[in-house]
Design an enzyme around this catalytic site. Structure first.
Site, PDB file in Angstrom:
ATOM      1  N   ASP A  16       0.800  -1.248   0.000  1.00 29.12           N
ATOM      2  CA  ASP A  16       0.000   0.000   0.000  1.00 29.12           C
ATOM      3  C   ASP A  16       0.825   1.286   0.000  1.00 29.12           C
ATOM      4  O   ASP A  16       0.517   2.235   0.749  1.00 29.12           O
ATOM      5  CB  ASP A  16      -0.939   0.009   1.221  1.00 29.12           C
ATOM      6  CG  ASP A  16      -1.984  -1.105   1.175  1.00 29.12           C
ATOM      7  OD1 ASP A  16      -1.941  -1.937   0.253  1.00 29.12           O
ATOM      8  OD2 ASP A  16      -2.836  -1.150   2.087  1.00 29.12           O
ATOM      9  N   LYS A 114      -7.016  -5.010  -3.063  1.00 28.14           N
ATOM     10  CA  LYS A 114      -7.764  -5.539  -1.914  1.00 28.14           C
ATOM     11  C   LYS A 114      -8.664  -4.448  -1.357  1.00 28.14           C
ATOM     12  O   LYS A 114      -8.399  -3.252  -1.572  1.00 28.14           O
ATOM     13  CB  LYS A 114      -6.786  -6.037  -0.839  1.00 28.14           C
ATOM     14  CG  LYS A 114      -5.874  -4.942  -0.330  1.00 28.14           C
ATOM     15  CD  LYS A 114      -4.864  -5.469   0.648  1.00 28.14           C
ATOM     16  CE  LYS A 114      -3.998  -4.354   1.199  1.00 28.14           C
ATOM     17  NZ  LYS A 114      -4.720  -3.346   1.981  1.00 28.14           N
ATOM     18  N   CYS A 159      -2.017  -2.767   7.607  1.00 27.66           N
ATOM     19  CA  CYS A 159      -1.923  -3.679   6.462  1.00 27.66           C
ATOM     20  C   CYS A 159      -0.633  -4.487   6.429  1.00 27.66           C
ATOM     21  O   CYS A 159      -0.647  -5.657   6.043  1.00 27.66           O
ATOM     22  CB  CYS A 159      -2.141  -2.909   5.174  1.00 27.66           C
ATOM     23  SG  CYS A 159      -3.865  -2.347   5.043  1.00 27.66           S
TER      24      CYS A 159
END
Ligand code: VGL
Ligand code: ZN
Length: 211
Positions: A16, A114, A159
């Site tokens: 990310d 995701k 994450c």
């Protein structure tokens, strides 16, 4: 810091590294863009790099704006458990959802998106937050013969940590490259994440110790 030699069967997962998690973004992680040069250097020395991209539809169930009366960083109960509510971020197709412009994408062999299920958040690169719905990453890594994953990116306590924990649960060795991560640190989330990872046997290293 533990010196680690890269060997066949190792993959780098960069989590990310997107505009919304960098300074100026909708869910800016303090100093988030500092991971970019380290991530680039790592992706040049690993045989394989996988990127994850948080990729929410507008009105996603993890957004505080979807829950009347709630504010960002409040929590709510979802059918799968407690969920932190975030500012709107990484909306599919928005500039905030793009990778940081200085992140080198050339060596990425897979990009895992995701968080696209409207009612389930997905911190981990392996499972959605119900901890049951797979993203397909474990199968991809297994089919290609990877056994150990190295993780870096944003945010360390959400994450990245969930991905490292799930990697271990899926049977991979996991190594966290700590200085190539930055954390949100919400109500002690960083210390809690490190403790969970250590308890599962995730190893910790630094970018400069990997070669
Ligand atoms: C993340 C909160 C919400 C992360 C993603 O990348 O750590 N955190 N969505
Ligand atoms: Zn998100």
């Amino acid at each position: 810091m533990e010196e680690i030699a890269i060997r066949p069967g190792d993959a780098l997962i960069l989590v990310d590294i997107q505009n919304d998690f960098c300074p100026g973004g909708a869910l800016a992680v303090p100093d988030g863009d500092a991971v970019v040069p380290l991530a680039n250097r790592l992706s040049r020395i690993f045989p394989t790099t996988v990127l994850t991209q948080d990729w929410h539809p507008a009105g996603h169930g993890s957004f505080a704006s979807s829950h009347p009366g709630k504010a960002p960083f409040d929590s709510t109960e979802m059918p799968y458990g407690t969920q932190v509510l975030w500012p709107d971020h990484c909306v599919q197709g928005s500039a905030g959802a793009e990778f940081h412009p200085a992140l080198e994408l050339r060596r990425a062999e897979l990009i895992v998106r995701k968080g696209f299920n409207p009612m389930i958040d997905s911190y981990s690169a392996f499972y959605e937050n119900d901890r049951r719905t797979p993203t397909g990453l474990a199968g991809y890594l297994r089919e290609r013969g990877f056994r150990r994953v190295f993780l870096a990116g944003l945010a360390l306590d959400f994450c990245v940590a969930y991905s490292a924990e799930d990697a271990v649960r899926c049977g991979f060795e996991a190594v966290l490259i700590e200085d190539a991560c930055r954390a949100i640190d919400l109500n002690g989330s960083l210390a809690a994440a490190k403790e969970r990872m250590a308890g599962l046997g995730v190893a910790f290293t630094a970018a400069g110790a990997v070669s």
